[in-house]
Design a protein around this motif. Sequence first.
Motif, PDB file in Angstrom:
ATOM      1  N   LEU A 167       0.819  -1.212   0.000  1.00 59.16           N
ATOM      2  CA  LEU A 167       0.000   0.000   0.000  1.00 59.16           C
ATOM      3  C   LEU A 167       0.854   1.265   0.000  1.00 59.16           C
ATOM      4  CD1 LEU A 167      -2.761  -0.950   2.613  1.00 59.16           C
ATOM      5  CD2 LEU A 167      -2.949  -1.002   0.136  1.00 59.16           C
ATOM      6  N   ALA A 168       1.910   1.279   0.818  1.00 55.35           N
ATOM      7  CA  ALA A 168       2.708   2.492   0.992  1.00 55.35           C
ATOM      8  C   ALA A 168       3.672   2.732  -0.164  1.00 55.35           C
ATOM      9  CB  ALA A 168       3.482   2.411   2.309  1.00 55.35           C
ATOM     10  N   LEU A 169       4.334   1.671  -0.632  1.00 53.39           N
ATOM     11  CA  LEU A 169       5.379   1.846  -1.650  1.00 53.39           C
ATOM     12  C   LEU A 169       4.850   2.343  -2.989  1.00 53.39           C
ATOM     13  CD1 LEU A 169       8.405   1.605  -2.020  1.00 53.39           C
ATOM     14  CD2 LEU A 169       8.086  -0.763  -2.740  1.00 53.39           C
ATOM     15  N   PRO A 170       3.765   1.782  -3.559  1.00 53.51           N
ATOM     16  CA  PRO A 170       3.273   2.327  -4.841  1.00 53.51           C
ATOM     17  C   PRO A 170       2.817   3.779  -4.744  1.00 53.51           C
ATOM     18  CG  PRO A 170       2.379   0.143  -4.448  1.00 53.51           C
ATOM     19  CD  PRO A 170       3.026   0.573  -3.172  1.00 53.51           C
ATOM     20  N   LEU A 171       2.177   4.148  -3.625  1.00 51.93           N
ATOM     21  CA  LEU A 171       1.752   5.539  -3.462  1.00 51.93           C
ATOM     22  C   LEU A 171       2.948   6.477  -3.442  1.00 51.93           C
ATOM     23  CD1 LEU A 171      -1.141   5.404  -0.827  1.00 51.93           C
ATOM     24  CD2 LEU A 171      -1.297   6.182  -3.183  1.00 51.93           C
ATOM     25  N   TRP A 172       3.934   6.163  -2.591  1.00 54.49           N
ATOM     26  CA  TRP A 172       5.120   7.021  -2.478  1.00 54.49           C
ATOM     27  C   TRP A 172       5.877   7.078  -3.793  1.00 54.49           C
ATOM     28  CZ3 TRP A 172      10.283   5.619  -2.985  1.00 54.49           C
ATOM     29  CH2 TRP A 172      11.219   6.581  -2.607  1.00 54.49           C
ATOM     30  N   LEU A 173       6.013   5.934  -4.471  1.00 55.53           N
ATOM     31  CA  LEU A 173       6.758   5.894  -5.729  1.00 55.53           C
ATOM     32  C   LEU A 173       6.051   6.716  -6.806  1.00 55.53           C
ATOM     33  CD1 LEU A 173       9.364   4.531  -6.661  1.00 55.53           C
ATOM     34  CD2 LEU A 173       7.982   2.653  -7.558  1.00 55.53           C
ATOM     35  N   THR A 174       4.724   6.665  -6.814  1.00 57.35           N
ATOM     36  CA  THR A 174       3.964   7.458  -7.788  1.00 57.35           C
ATOM     37  C   THR A 174       4.145   8.949  -7.544  1.00 57.35           C
ATOM     38  OG1 THR A 174       2.317   5.697  -7.914  1.00 57.35           O
ATOM     39  CG2 THR A 174       1.675   7.849  -8.756  1.00 57.35           C
ATOM     40  N   PHE A 175       4.076   9.365  -6.280  1.00 60.55           N
ATOM     41  CA  PHE A 175       4.267  10.776  -5.960  1.00 60.55           C
ATOM     42  C   PHE A 175       5.653  11.248  -6.365  1.00 60.55           C
ATOM     43  CE2 PHE A 175       1.227   9.930  -2.214  1.00 60.55           C
ATOM     44  CZ  PHE A 175       0.143  10.050  -3.060  1.00 60.55           C
ATOM     45  N   MET A 176       6.673  10.426  -6.070  1.00 59.17           N
ATOM     46  CA  MET A 176       8.045  10.828  -6.357  1.00 59.17           C
ATOM     47  C   MET A 176       8.300  10.910  -7.865  1.00 59.17           C
ATOM     48  SD  MET A 176       9.636  11.518  -3.576  1.00 59.17           S
ATOM     49  CE  MET A 176       8.070  12.233  -3.056  1.00 59.17           C
ATOM     50  N   ILE A 177       7.836   9.917  -8.611  1.00 59.28           N
ATOM     51  CA  ILE A 177       8.075   9.924 -10.059  1.00 59.28           C
ATOM     52  C   ILE A 177       7.379  11.111 -10.711  1.00 59.28           C
ATOM     53  CG2 ILE A 177       7.590   8.678 -12.206  1.00 59.28           C
ATOM     54  CD1 ILE A 177       8.018   6.082 -10.679  1.00 59.28           C
ATOM     55  N   TYR A 178       6.123  11.341 -10.302  1.00 57.56           N
ATOM     56  CA  TYR A 178       5.388  12.467 -10.879  1.00 57.56           C
ATOM     57  C   TYR A 178       6.031  13.802 -10.484  1.00 57.56           C
ATOM     58  CZ  TYR A 178       1.582  15.682 -11.928  1.00 57.56           C
ATOM     59  OH  TYR A 178       0.848  16.719 -12.423  1.00 57.56           O
ATOM     60  N   GLY A 179       6.427  13.927  -9.225  1.00 66.52           N
ATOM     61  CA  GLY A 179       7.013  15.183  -8.769  1.00 66.52           C
ATOM     62  C   GLY A 179       8.341  15.493  -9.426  1.00 66.52           C
ATOM     63  N   TRP A 180       9.227  14.493  -9.527  1.00 68.44           N
ATOM     64  CA  TRP A 180      10.546  14.749 -10.097  1.00 68.44           C
ATOM     65  C   TRP A 180      10.494  14.927 -11.610  1.00 68.44           C
ATOM     66  CZ3 TRP A 180      14.660  16.236  -7.538  1.00 68.44           C
ATOM     67  CH2 TRP A 180      14.759  15.943  -6.169  1.00 68.44           C
ATOM     68  N   LEU A 181       9.494  14.352 -12.279  1.00 67.72           N
ATOM     69  CA  LEU A 181       9.408  14.514 -13.727  1.00 67.72           C
ATOM     70  C   LEU A 181       8.737  15.819 -14.132  1.00 67.72           C
ATOM     71  CD1 LEU A 181       8.454  10.919 -14.989  1.00 67.72           C
ATOM     72  CD2 LEU A 181      10.679  12.061 -15.078  1.00 67.72           C
ATOM     73  N   THR A 182       7.785  16.284 -13.353  1.00 64.74           N
ATOM     74  CA  THR A 182       7.017  17.471 -13.740  1.00 64.74           C
ATOM     75  C   THR A 182       7.440  18.734 -12.988  1.00 64.74           C
ATOM     76  OG1 THR A 182       5.293  16.916 -12.117  1.00 64.74           O
ATOM     77  CG2 THR A 182       5.024  16.075 -14.356  1.00 64.74           C
ATOM     78  N   ASN A 183       7.913  18.597 -11.757  1.00 61.90           N
ATOM     79  CA  ASN A 183       8.279  19.773 -10.948  1.00 61.90           C
ATOM     80  C   ASN A 183       9.631  19.523 -10.278  1.00 61.90           C
ATOM     81  OD1 ASN A 183       5.616  21.346 -11.108  1.00 61.90           O
ATOM     82  ND2 ASN A 183       4.942  19.367 -10.314  1.00 61.90           N
ATOM     83  N   THR A 184      10.653  19.396 -11.106  1.00 57.26           N
ATOM     84  CA  THR A 184      11.985  19.061 -10.594  1.00 57.26           C
ATOM     85  C   THR A 184      12.510  20.148  -9.661  1.00 57.26           C
ATOM     86  OG1 THR A 184      12.404  17.903 -12.677  1.00 57.26           O
ATOM     87  CG2 THR A 184      14.302  18.322 -11.245  1.00 57.26           C
ATOM     88  N   TYR A 185      12.362  21.418 -10.054  1.00 50.82           N
ATOM     89  CA  TYR A 185      12.858  22.511  -9.220  1.00 50.82           C
ATOM     90  C   TYR A 185      12.130  22.556  -7.884  1.00 50.82           C
ATOM     91  CZ  TYR A 185      14.059  27.235  -7.722  1.00 50.82           C
ATOM     92  OH  TYR A 185      14.497  28.314  -6.987  1.00 50.82           O
ATOM     93  N   HIS A 186      10.833  22.309  -7.914  1.00 49.19           N
ATOM     94  CA  HIS A 186      10.042  22.304  -6.684  1.00 49.19           C
ATOM     95  C   HIS A 186      10.477  21.174  -5.753  1.00 49.19           C
ATOM     96  CE1 HIS A 186       6.461  22.809  -4.141  1.00 49.19           C
ATOM     97  NE2 HIS A 186       6.303  21.499  -4.206  1.00 49.19           N
ATOM     98  N   MET A 187      10.796  20.006  -6.306  1.00 49.37           N
ATOM     99  CA  MET A 187      11.236  18.877  -5.487  1.00 49.37           C
ATOM    100  C   MET A 187      12.631  19.114  -4.923  1.00 49.37           C
ATOM    101  SD  MET A 187       8.656  16.873  -5.464  1.00 49.37           S
ATOM    102  CE  MET A 187       9.331  15.383  -4.768  1.00 49.37           C
TER     103      MET A 187
END
Length: 222
Positions: free
Chosen positions: A102-122
């Motif tokens: 439950l925890a790993l897919p959620l966290w991985l999805t947030f991280m992949i989306y954040g680093w690909l779309t908002n790299t400076y923000h991350m």
Amino acid sequence: MMSNLFSSFDPSTNFNLSLNWTSSLLGFIFIPLMYWLIPNRFSILIFLILNILHKEFKILTKKNSSTLIFIALFYLILMNNFLGLFPYIFTSSSHLIFTLSLALPLWLTFMIYGWLTNTYHMFAHLVPQGTPPLLMPLMVCIETVSNIIRPGTLAVRLTANMIAGHLLLTLLGNTGSMLNYLLIILIITQIFLIILESAVAIIQSYVFAVLSTLYSSEVNYD
């Protein structure tokens, strides 16, 4: 007689069946009934809790559509925690394979989306506001490690709380045959522990859902 204290969490100990994990799906059998029956107090309570959670998660995520997955996550964990309190029902939420899934897919999805779309923000999240320039490299390392271990802490927190309460109930239950003159006290203690475990089941599902919501709010969706 159990071979060890943790054998009660072994999927192969309950009647030696390989279908113990199907207990995670038992609650879904009863969920459709509330949509076909006349609204009763139970269904009204469910929808009341859903509305409260929606309002709270909407503030954290700042979006109306993002709350559905976290509300579903809350109900899934809550259902499995409560089912584990019944005798002869496998406690799936006490296993890391369930909580990590439950925890790993959620966290991985947030991280992949954040680093690909908002790299400076991350990258900005790795350095807290007001950090002295001399401590910035150290803070980047600390924030990176704390970010990586987030799914592990979510999973271990839920698993450890479920195991601790069940172990305490098991220990007190096994001492009942040894202390016959204290049987009434043990029964009363077990009743209070079951009430406490019911509260822990609600609190841990709420904590899991809220922390997942907070982790998602760090990703800039705009």
